[in-house]
Write a protein that holds these residues in place. Structure first.
Motif, PDB file in Angstrom:
ATOM      1  N   ARG A  62       0.835  -1.217   0.000  1.00  0.00           N
ATOM      2  CA  ARG A  62       0.000   0.000   0.000  1.00  0.00           C
ATOM      3  C   ARG A  62       0.864   1.259   0.000  1.00  0.00           C
ATOM      4  NH1 ARG A  62      -3.207  -2.693   3.916  1.00  0.00           N
ATOM      5  NH2 ARG A  62      -2.458  -1.275   5.538  1.00  0.00           N
ATOM      6  N   SER A  63       1.998   1.201   0.674  1.00  0.00           N
ATOM      7  CA  SER A  63       2.869   2.381   0.728  1.00  0.00           C
ATOM      8  C   SER A  63       3.555   2.638  -0.610  1.00  0.00           C
ATOM      9  CB  SER A  63       3.923   2.209   1.825  1.00  0.00           C
ATOM     10  OG  SER A  63       4.832   1.181   1.496  1.00  0.00           O
ATOM     11  N   LEU A  64       3.752   1.569  -1.399  1.00  0.00           N
ATOM     12  CA  LEU A  64       4.421   1.719  -2.694  1.00  0.00           C
ATOM     13  C   LEU A  64       3.468   2.065  -3.835  1.00  0.00           C
ATOM     14  CD1 LEU A  64       6.940  -1.276  -2.640  1.00  0.00           C
ATOM     15  CD2 LEU A  64       7.424   1.137  -2.236  1.00  0.00           C
ATOM     16  N   ARG A  65       2.181   1.753  -3.657  1.00  0.00           N
ATOM     17  CA  ARG A  65       1.217   1.927  -4.748  1.00  0.00           C
ATOM     18  C   ARG A  65       1.203   3.336  -5.325  1.00  0.00           C
ATOM     19  NH1 ARG A  65      -0.300   1.543  -8.803  1.00  0.00           N
ATOM     20  NH2 ARG A  65      -2.167   0.625  -9.713  1.00  0.00           N
ATOM     21  N   PRO A  66       1.237   4.395  -4.510  1.00  0.00           N
ATOM     22  CA  PRO A  66       1.150   5.755  -5.085  1.00  0.00           C
ATOM     23  C   PRO A  66       2.402   6.196  -5.843  1.00  0.00           C
ATOM     24  CG  PRO A  66       0.478   5.730  -2.771  1.00  0.00           C
ATOM     25  CD  PRO A  66       1.160   4.429  -3.039  1.00  0.00           C
ATOM     26  N   ILE A  67       3.535   5.521  -5.636  1.00  0.00           N
ATOM     27  CA  ILE A  67       4.783   6.027  -6.216  1.00  0.00           C
ATOM     28  C   ILE A  67       5.337   5.127  -7.314  1.00  0.00           C
ATOM     29  CG2 ILE A  67       5.434   7.273  -4.123  1.00  0.00           C
ATOM     30  CD1 ILE A  67       7.280   4.980  -3.407  1.00  0.00           C
ATOM     31  N   LEU A  68       4.686   3.982  -7.584  1.00  0.00           N
ATOM     32  CA  LEU A  68       5.155   3.081  -8.636  1.00  0.00           C
ATOM     33  C   LEU A  68       4.196   3.091  -9.819  1.00  0.00           C
ATOM     34  CD1 LEU A  68       6.337  -0.092  -6.648  1.00  0.00           C
ATOM     35  CD2 LEU A  68       7.733   1.801  -7.500  1.00  0.00           C
ATOM     36  N   ASN A  69       4.754   2.910 -11.001  1.00  0.00           N
ATOM     37  CA  ASN A  69       3.878   2.749 -12.153  1.00  0.00           C
ATOM     38  C   ASN A  69       3.308   1.332 -12.142  1.00  0.00           C
ATOM     39  OD1 ASN A  69       5.769   0.953 -13.428  1.00  0.00           O
ATOM     40  ND2 ASN A  69       6.930   2.757 -14.118  1.00  0.00           N
ATOM     41  N   GLU A  70       2.379   1.057 -13.034  1.00  0.00           N
ATOM     42  CA  GLU A  70       1.664  -0.223 -13.013  1.00  0.00           C
ATOM     43  C   GLU A  70       2.606  -1.407 -13.196  1.00  0.00           C
ATOM     44  OE1 GLU A  70      -1.641  -2.179 -12.066  1.00  0.00           O
ATOM     45  OE2 GLU A  70      -1.500   0.013 -12.280  1.00  0.00           O
TER      46      GLU A  70
END
Length: 227
Positions: A62-70
């Motif tokens: 969840r912490s990585l979802r906003p900063i990684l592309n798909e």
């Protein structure tokens, strides 16, 4: 000894003897003879438990979802899935068992790991990246005597604070979270005046010394000089 230091010492002793109530400053042996309230060696706090591994990994994603592309996020999901697979010889459950064993042996299994990774292994300038500092309102002194009096009162206030730490009379900090009545562990305060970070290759060492009340000196560092 410079005239300023002599004036500072004389001013310090004079002010402290007036009404501040710190009789032990001039005679450290009197400080040792104080009947301090006893305090348990261990903080009376809940023991830090090791969180569930799957829950930890879900929070990680969840912490990585906003900063990684798909694409990168999907790859990370596969890595996490492999990490949780008990059939994987390098799975996270083995590490989880190590942490649980460590948690049974000490009060806080995370403190040493946190200190090493965020402080003692970080090779960056301490005053900016690590060490705390105290900023005070700028003072305008009309003469040297005013300056020395200010320094005297500052040193005396520091000694007042140290006395409360050593005598276990410092009021406990309170949580700023949901339960604002929860008292926080005050163990770190006891390390403020008697600890030293010694530089070493790879990882610095954190040394803690016992109080030595026979020492009456302080160290003043100003303009890259030790006074």
């Amino acid at each position: 000894m410079s005239s300023s230091i002599l004036i500072l010492r004389k001013s310090t002793l004079s002010l402290i003897k007036q009404s501040r109530g710190i009789k032990w400053f001039a005679k450290p042996q009197n400080y040792m003879a104080q009947n301090f309230p006893k305090q348990d060696e261990d903080c009376k706090q809940l023991k830090l438990e090791v969180p569930d591994l799957k829950s930890t990994m879900n929070k990680y994603l969840r912490s990585l979802r906003p900063i990684l592309n798909e694409s990168d996020f999907r790859r990370t999901q596969l890595i996490v899935k492999d990490f949780l697979d008990i059939n994987n010889p390098f799975n996270g459950h083995r590490l989880q068992n190590v942490l649980r064993f460590k948690a049974e042996c000490i009060e806080n299994w995370a403190s040493d790991i946190y200190a090493d990774e965020y402080y003692y292994k970080v090779n960056l300038p301490l005053p900016i990246y690590s060490n705390p500092a105290k900023l005070m309102k700028k003072q305008n002194f009309t003469n040297e005597n005013d300056y020395l009096k200010y320094v005297t009162l500052f040193i005396n206030s520091v000694l007042d604070f140290k006395f409360k730490i050593d005598s276990n009379t410092l009021e406990a900090d309170k949580s700023t979270g949901y339960d604002k009545t929860q008292e926080l562990c005050m163990d770190q305060y006891k390390k403020i005046f008697k600890s030293y970070r010694r530089p070493y290759p790879g990882k610095d060492k954190f040394l803690i010394y016992e109080n030595d009340f026979s020492k009456e000196h302080i160290i003043i560092i100003s303009n890259n000089q030790v006074k």
